[in-house]
Scaffold this motif. Structure first.
Motif, PDB file in Angstrom:
ATOM      1  N   ASP A   1     -59.168 -55.242  21.466  1.00 13.03           N
ATOM      2  CA  ASP A   1     -58.698 -55.474  22.829  1.00 13.03           C
ATOM      3  C   ASP A   1     -57.246 -55.930  22.747  1.00 13.03           C
TER       4      ASP A   1
ATOM      5  N   ASP B   1     -55.141 -50.874  23.552  1.00 13.71           N
ATOM      6  CA  ASP B   1     -56.503 -50.984  23.036  1.00 13.71           C
ATOM      7  C   ASP B   1     -56.682 -49.955  21.929  1.00 13.71           C
TER       8      ASP B   1
ATOM      9  N   SER C   1     -55.074 -56.565  25.085  1.00 16.58           N
ATOM     10  CA  SER C   1     -54.480 -57.155  26.288  1.00 16.58           C
ATOM     11  C   SER C   1     -53.512 -58.285  25.955  1.00 16.58           C
TER      12      SER C   1
END
Length: 169
Positions: free
Chosen positions: A111, A119, A113
């Protein structure tokens, strides 16, 4: 989705074998395991089907609990097709060696973020060989506790230690 399909297929496979070979020595069981490469516990199902005296076929499936660390998610499962040869099978203890084939599947998701928004995901499956030993503890009922240790010869290798119960059918 693929994992659900595979689990359903494995359960149907076990059910088909059980209906075609109903013997008193046929067993179906559940176990808890620990894998040294993934460094995580898992749950599994196993079965034992007698072929000849002192020799059984033992298919199994292990699903390791998902692991999440620092935005990286790891999912790992394996299918095993083993043969158990009983060196000693007394009233209280059945000691066996095991050898067989292994298919391990690993999926990694990242992930991104918190790392620029990217990603990433990848998965891989590999075939390997199992070598190990185990013991059934005959307690005089239709439930048989057991313990097992095997080494999976595959990239990186993994020692899998497990224990559980088998139900006589």
């Amino acid at each position: 989705m693929k994992a659900r399909l595979l689990i359903t297929g494995a359960l149907l496979f076990f059910a088909g074998i059980l209906s075609s070979s109903a013997q008193t020595d046929t067993r179906l069981g559940a176990m808890l395991v620990y894998g040294t490469e993934i460094e995580n516990p898992g749950i599994g199902v196993t079965a034992e089907f007698p072929i000849i005296e002192d020799l059984t076929i033992a298919p199994g499936f292990i699903y390791y609990l998902p692991k999440d660390e620092s935005g990286i998610s790891l999912n790992w499962w394996e299918i095993n097709g083993n043969a158990h040869y009983y060196f000693s099978n007394t009233e209280s203890l059945g000691f066996y060696g095991l050898a067989g084939l292994n298919y391990s599947h690993v999926k990694v998701d990242f992930d991104g973020s918190g790392w620029g928004g990217t990603d990433f995901g990848a998965s891989d499956g590999r075939f390997g060989l199992n070598l190990g030993a185990g013991a059934n503890f005959n307690i005089g009922s239709s439930i048989t506790p057991f313990a097992e240790a095997k080494y999976v010869i595959i990239d990186g290798g993994q020692l899998v230690i497990g224990a559980g119960v088998k139900f006589n059918l």
